[in-house]
Design an enzyme around this catalytic site. Structure first.
Site, PDB file in Angstrom:
ATOM      1  N   ASP A  11       0.956  -1.063   0.136  1.00  0.00           N
ATOM      2  CA  ASP A  11       0.194   0.058  -0.068  1.00  0.00           C
ATOM      3  C   ASP A  11       0.882   1.293  -0.021  1.00  0.00           C
ATOM      4  O   ASP A  11       2.170   1.178   0.213  1.00  0.00           O
ATOM      5  CB  ASP A  11      -1.060   0.192   1.153  1.00  0.00           C
ATOM      6  CG  ASP A  11      -0.113  -0.277   2.531  1.00  0.00           C
ATOM      7  OD1 ASP A  11       1.061  -0.571   2.713  1.00  0.00           O
ATOM      8  OD2 ASP A  11      -0.917  -0.983   3.644  1.00  0.00           O
TER       9      ASP A  11
ATOM     10  N   ASN B 108      -7.353  -2.440  14.344  1.00  0.00           N
ATOM     11  CA  ASN B 108      -8.547  -2.859  13.982  1.00  0.00           C
ATOM     12  C   ASN B 108      -8.750  -4.194  13.132  1.00  0.00           C
ATOM     13  O   ASN B 108      -9.979  -4.310  12.433  1.00  0.00           O
ATOM     14  CB  ASN B 108      -9.214  -1.625  13.362  1.00  0.00           C
ATOM     15  CG  ASN B 108      -8.783  -1.326  11.921  1.00  0.00           C
ATOM     16  OD1 ASN B 108      -7.701  -1.792  11.792  1.00  0.00           O
ATOM     17  ND2 ASN B 108      -8.938  -0.316  11.344  1.00  0.00           N
TER      18      ASN B 108
ATOM     19  N   HIS C 129      -7.251  -4.621  10.340  1.00  0.00           N
ATOM     20  CA  HIS C 129      -6.865  -4.326   8.959  1.00  0.00           C
ATOM     21  C   HIS C 129      -5.463  -5.162   8.604  1.00  0.00           C
ATOM     22  O   HIS C 129      -4.711  -5.201   9.324  1.00  0.00           O
ATOM     23  CB  HIS C 129      -6.813  -3.018   8.529  1.00  0.00           C
ATOM     24  CG  HIS C 129      -5.527  -1.971   9.078  1.00  0.00           C
ATOM     25  ND1 HIS C 129      -5.681  -0.757   9.059  1.00  0.00           N
ATOM     26  CD2 HIS C 129      -4.328  -2.460   9.058  1.00  0.00           C
ATOM     27  CE1 HIS C 129      -4.387  -0.274   9.518  1.00  0.00           C
ATOM     28  NE2 HIS C 129      -3.617  -1.339   9.564  1.00  0.00           N
TER      29      HIS C 129
ATOM     30  N   GLU D 147      -9.434  -1.809   5.183  1.00  0.00           N
ATOM     31  CA  GLU D 147     -10.370  -1.736   6.821  1.00  0.00           C
ATOM     32  C   GLU D 147     -11.481  -2.416   6.893  1.00  0.00           C
ATOM     33  O   GLU D 147     -11.988  -2.900   5.981  1.00  0.00           O
ATOM     34  CB  GLU D 147     -10.874   0.080   6.727  1.00  0.00           C
ATOM     35  CG  GLU D 147      -9.647   0.960   6.594  1.00  0.00           C
ATOM     36  CD  GLU D 147      -8.510   0.973   7.619  1.00  0.00           C
ATOM     37  OE1 GLU D 147      -8.462   0.002   8.591  1.00  0.00           O
ATOM     38  OE2 GLU D 147      -7.918   2.156   7.939  1.00  0.00           O
TER      39      GLU D 147
HETATM   40  C1  F6R Z   1       1.454  -1.483   6.043  1.00  0.00           C
HETATM   41  C2  F6R Z   1       0.276  -2.014   6.153  1.00  0.00           C
HETATM   42  C3  F6R Z   1      -0.450  -2.094   7.528  1.00  0.00           C
HETATM   43  C4  F6R Z   1       0.502  -2.300   8.709  1.00  0.00           C
HETATM   44  C5  F6R Z   1      -0.445  -2.394   9.931  1.00  0.00           C
HETATM   45  C6  F6R Z   1       0.492  -2.668  11.260  1.00  0.00           C
HETATM   46  O1  F6R Z   1       2.112  -1.706   4.653  1.00  0.00           O
HETATM   47  O2  F6R Z   1      -0.346  -2.721   5.066  1.00  0.00           O
HETATM   48  O3  F6R Z   1      -1.657  -3.160   7.362  1.00  0.00           O
HETATM   49  O4  F6R Z   1       0.930  -3.728   8.325  1.00  0.00           O
HETATM   50  O5  F6R Z   1      -0.771  -1.210  10.249  1.00  0.00           O
HETATM   51  O6  F6R Z   1       1.368  -1.556  11.369  1.00  0.00           O
HETATM   52  P1  F6R Z   1       2.591  -1.618  12.469  1.00  0.00           P
HETATM   53  O7  F6R Z   1       3.553  -2.865  12.087  1.00  0.00           O
HETATM   54  O8  F6R Z   1       2.943  -0.282  12.392  1.00  0.00           O
HETATM   55  O9  F6R Z   1       1.819  -1.715  13.851  1.00  0.00           O
END
Ligand code: F6R
Length: 240
Positions: free
Chosen positions: A70, A139, A141, A146
């Site tokens: 992303d 959450n 995701h 989301e």
């Molecule tokens: C990042 C992504 C997100 C993260 C998630 C956890 O490319 O796609 O889904 O993997 O938000 O983020 P951290 O590792 O910062 O807790």
């Protein structure tokens, strides 16, 4: 029936070490592997180890292709908070991969719909993702899919939820600079990867971890789509 494989680790170092062993195995078995990458704090230890192994001559990325999950919409790739910048800083600029074989969704161009289609085509053309690494949002995701995202989704534009905005604002000089939308591989795109590694680290992920453990499958909790995939390894630390 869910076939998630669970690996409990002592701490973040061990989590990162095991994840990098799985990466090394994959790339040694298939030097032309297509790898799906994530940003965020969780995979940094993994990327540090991959850089070390590359510098030590243990592992080469010269024939590897990567696709990131992303990117924010409307952010310049040179902006320090962009995922382009993050990947260069933590991995791509430090390993022997060919820059032209590293793909990150283009959130900064005008025709975002086209950018989504092109990204899907590029993944297909590469032969599909062999190994995808994921983190998880508080959450639930995965990527920026989301809660409520269709399990049939391909690469698309999303409005970020308040929970994600609060979790990621810290990366921006001014919290209000954080974009409110992003381009992300869809859940279907992610599930098409042949193998998936999900990294979960730290107390803030306890609720998401517990919910994933229940095995319930619902679009309200995007990570639960992983129960539908035949080859997912969850490596975790700091949650129980
Ligand atoms: C990042 C992504 C997100 C993260 C998630 C956890 O490319 O796609 O889904 O993997 O938000 O983020 P951290 O590792 O910062 O807790």
């Amino acid at each position: 029936m869910s076939s998630l494989k669970w690996i409990e680790t002592k701490n973040y170092d061990e989590l990162s070490e095991i994840a990098s062993d799985l990466f090394e195995q994959q790339i040694k078995q298939k030097p032309t592997s297509v790898i799906g990458l994530a940003t965020g704090s969780t995979p940094i230890g993994l990327y540090n180890r991959l850089v070390e192994r590359n510098k030590a001559g243990i592992l080469t990325f010269k024939d590897v292709t990567t696709f990131n999950l992303d990117e924010y919409v409307g952010i310049d790739p040179n902006n320090k908070a962009s995922y382009h910048y993050f990947m260069n800083e933590h991995l791509i600029d430090h390993i022997d991969i060919k820059k032209e074989n590293t793909y990150i969704p283009e959130g900064h161009i005008n025709d975002l719909e086209k950018a989504c289609h092109v990204y899907e085509e590029q993944i297909q053309k590469s032969g599909g993702i062999d190994l995808q690494v994921l983190g998880i949002g508080v959450n639930g995701h995965i990527g920026f899919n989301e809660p409520g995202t269709s399990f049939d989704s391909l690469t698309h534009i999303v409005e970020l939820t308040q929970s994600t905005i609060e979790a990621n604002q810290k990366y921006f000089d001014k919290p209000e600079d954080m974009p409110k939308s992003a381009i992300t591989m869809g859940i279907k795109t992610i599930l098409q990867a042949r193998k998936i590694i999900l990294l979960i680290s730290g107390e803030s992920k306890q609720d998401a971890f517990s919910r994933l453990r229940t095995g319930e499958i619902t679009e309200d909790f995007p990570a639960s789509s992983l129960h539908l995939h035949p080859d997912v390894t969850v490596i975790y630390s700091g949650v129980k």
